[in-house]
Design an enzyme around this catalytic site. Structure first.
Site, PDB file in Angstrom:
ATOM      1  CB  CYS A 192      -0.846  -0.072   1.262  1.00  0.00           C
ATOM      2  SG  CYS A 192      -1.572   1.468   1.717  1.00  0.00           S
ATOM      3  CB  THR A 194      -3.092   4.801   1.325  1.00  0.00           C
ATOM      4  OG1 THR A 194      -3.737   4.057   0.291  1.00  0.00           O
ATOM      5  CG2 THR A 194      -4.045   5.843   1.853  1.00  0.00           C
ATOM      6  N   GLY A 226      -4.880  -5.831   7.019  1.00  0.00           N
ATOM      7  CA  GLY A 226      -3.597  -5.271   6.583  1.00  0.00           C
ATOM      8  C   GLY A 226      -2.607  -5.113   7.728  1.00  0.00           C
ATOM      9  CG  MET A 289      -6.339  -5.419  -5.063  1.00  0.00           C
ATOM     10  SD  MET A 289      -5.889  -6.404  -6.508  1.00  0.00           S
ATOM     11  CE  MET A 289      -7.417  -6.358  -7.420  1.00  0.00           C
TER      12      MET A 289
HETATM   13  P1  5GP Z   1      -1.045  -6.976   3.891  1.00  0.00           P
HETATM   14  O1  5GP Z   1      -1.573  -8.203   4.566  1.00  0.00           O
HETATM   15  O2  5GP Z   1      -0.317  -7.291   2.637  1.00  0.00           O
HETATM   16  O3  5GP Z   1      -0.251  -6.110   4.813  1.00  0.00           O
HETATM   17  O4  5GP Z   1      -2.328  -6.081   3.515  1.00  0.00           O
HETATM   18  C1  5GP Z   1      -3.379  -6.546   2.717  1.00  0.00           C
HETATM   19  C2  5GP Z   1      -4.398  -5.435   2.597  1.00  0.00           C
HETATM   20  O5  5GP Z   1      -3.835  -4.283   1.953  1.00  0.00           O
HETATM   21  C3  5GP Z   1      -5.604  -5.736   1.735  1.00  0.00           C
HETATM   22  O6  5GP Z   1      -6.553  -6.571   2.350  1.00  0.00           O
HETATM   23  C4  5GP Z   1      -6.147  -4.347   1.436  1.00  0.00           C
HETATM   24  O7  5GP Z   1      -6.954  -3.850   2.482  1.00  0.00           O
HETATM   25  C5  5GP Z   1      -4.887  -3.508   1.370  1.00  0.00           C
HETATM   26  N1  5GP Z   1      -4.513  -3.207  -0.018  1.00  0.00           N
HETATM   27  C6  5GP Z   1      -4.430  -4.048  -1.066  1.00  0.00           C
HETATM   28  N2  5GP Z   1      -4.017  -3.410  -2.179  1.00  0.00           N
HETATM   29  C7  5GP Z   1      -3.849  -2.127  -1.840  1.00  0.00           C
HETATM   30  C8  5GP Z   1      -3.456  -0.968  -2.552  1.00  0.00           C
HETATM   31  O8  5GP Z   1      -3.107  -0.983  -3.734  1.00  0.00           O
HETATM   32  N3  5GP Z   1      -3.451   0.192  -1.845  1.00  0.00           N
HETATM   33  C9  5GP Z   1      -3.811   0.247  -0.536  1.00  0.00           C
HETATM   34  N4  5GP Z   1      -3.816   1.428   0.069  1.00  0.00           N
HETATM   35  N5  5GP Z   1      -4.144  -0.829   0.183  1.00  0.00           N
HETATM   36  C10 5GP Z   1      -4.175  -2.001  -0.464  1.00  0.00           C
END
Ligand code: 5GP
Length: 369
Positions: A192, A194, A226, A289
């Protein structure tokens, strides 16, 4: 006047779970890892509250199937067609794999199209109760998100509906008028951007505490989404009273995640017979995504008013997903024995969380093989 909250908001790496005496467990195999969830809008589901993220890389059939087999919860990403999902449902039925805990994801693009997709799944592939819907929006703070949510509830009154993402307690009550589970977490994801691109986000520990408190007051549930770096973070989320945890990155290096293994060759410092020794390492592609890659793949490119809030990563290959899943169940069970919790449900009642400056000893980090 601009509001400023001076309290320090905490993340998983800022806390640990303090072990304590509890003589009610002799072995980690005695821990009850499943929990029966009674949802706000009338449905009941049973399982270990761990979800794969509804992302193209890990919200795929391969990952979902393994989680369902292990008694966990699973999502499918929103880019599958009705026929693809129908084929998956059929293959699960043929293999006697229960799909009660499988969530079908829809987006916000066009309400009518999204509802039509679910109705088609119902009529063509017998997608009937028990059924679950995940409404996916990187930012649920827009009217359109609420419109899709209320419409989904109206059309599928018997479904368990998970909606998000949000990062403040104030919106939980409003969403729980229609949703059963609120997906909490903005900016914590490993793919992410953001927080870099918008400055927005809330650390997970403080967010879980705030949202769980509000959601539980009206019999709602939350899913901490996340930021899971280690299995211990899943344990922390449950101890903080999150009902579910969603993760992407920890599943993305597995065989079952979408995409091929990428092979890379590196020269080591060792010399053998006068020649440098080479080593081979394996990786998999993991992308957000909202990344440019995902926008090109699924949306025909980036719109000119958007910036990419996700990135594309090449992450270490980690082998079969079942190994990761066993680490998860083993880690949670072991955590329960440290705090005297006989079940996952009891973790938040038994846990004492402590704030720390250092959670891990990293002295030999670079020597890990
Ligand atoms: P991880 O387990 O990899 O730390 O986080 C997964 C989560 O990241 C996903 O379920 C979703 O909420 C968030 N996420 C997925 N793709 C993106 C993205 O392109 N941008 C952002 N801001 N969050 C994402």
């Amino acid at each position: 006047m601009t509001q400023f909250l001076h309290e320090t908001y905490l993340d998983y790496s800022d806390i640990l779970i303090r072990p304590k005496m509890g003589m009610n467990l002799n072995s980690r195999k005695d821990v009850d890892l499943t929990r029966t969830f009674k949802f706000k809008h009338g449905q009941t589901r049973t399982g270990l509250g761990v979800f794969n993220a509804n992302m193209a890389t890990v919200g795929n059939f391969g990952v979902a199937k393994k989680l369902l087999v292990k008694g966990m919860f699973a999502t499918l990403h929103k880019h599958y067609t009705v026929d693809e999902i129908g084929g998956f449902l059929k293959s699960c039925r043929d293999e006697n794999i229960p799909t009660d805990n499988l969530f079908i994801t829809i987006g916000l693009k066009n309400i009518d199209d999204e509802i039509k997709k679910l109705k088609e799944l119902e009529s063509k592939y017998n997608w009937k109760s028990p059924r679950n819907i995940c409404i996916d929006a990187p930012n649920f703070y827009i009217q359109k998100a609420l419109d899709v949510l209320s419409r989904a509830r109206k059309e599928f009154n018997d479904a368990v509906i998970m909606a998000g993402n949000i990062a403040s307690g104030d919106i939980c009550l409003k969403l729980l008028d229609y949703a059963d589970i609120i997906k909490c977490g903005i900016g914590s994801g490993s793919a992410c951007l953001t927080r870099k691109q918008t400055g927005c986000g809330v650390p997970m520990v403080s967010l879980i505490l705030e949202c769980a408190d509000i959601a539980h007051s009206v019999n709602g549930h939350i899913c901490a989404d996340g930021g899971i770096v280690d299995i211990g973070d899943i344990c922390k989320a449950f101890c903080l009273n999150s009902d579910f945890v969603m993760a992407g990155g920890i599943f993305a290096g597995t065989d079952e995640a979408e995409g091929d293994k990428v092979e890379k060759h590196y020269q080591t410092n060792e010399i053998l017979n006068g020649a440098p020794v080479m080593e081979t390492k394996y990786f998999k592609v993991y992308y957000g995504m909202s990344s440019e890659y995902a926008n090109n793949k699924f949306a025909g490119g980036m719109c000119d008013y958007k910036t990419s809030e996700g990135r594309e990563l090449l992450i270490p290959y980690t082998g079969p997903l079942n190994k990761t899943l066993q680490d998860i169940t083993g880690g949670i069970a072991s955590c329960c024995t440290y705090i005297g919790a006989v079940s996952v449900k009891k973790m938040s009642k038994c846990a004492t969380l402590i704030r720390v400056h250092n959670q891990l000893n990293k002295i030999f980090e670079k020597y890990s093989v």
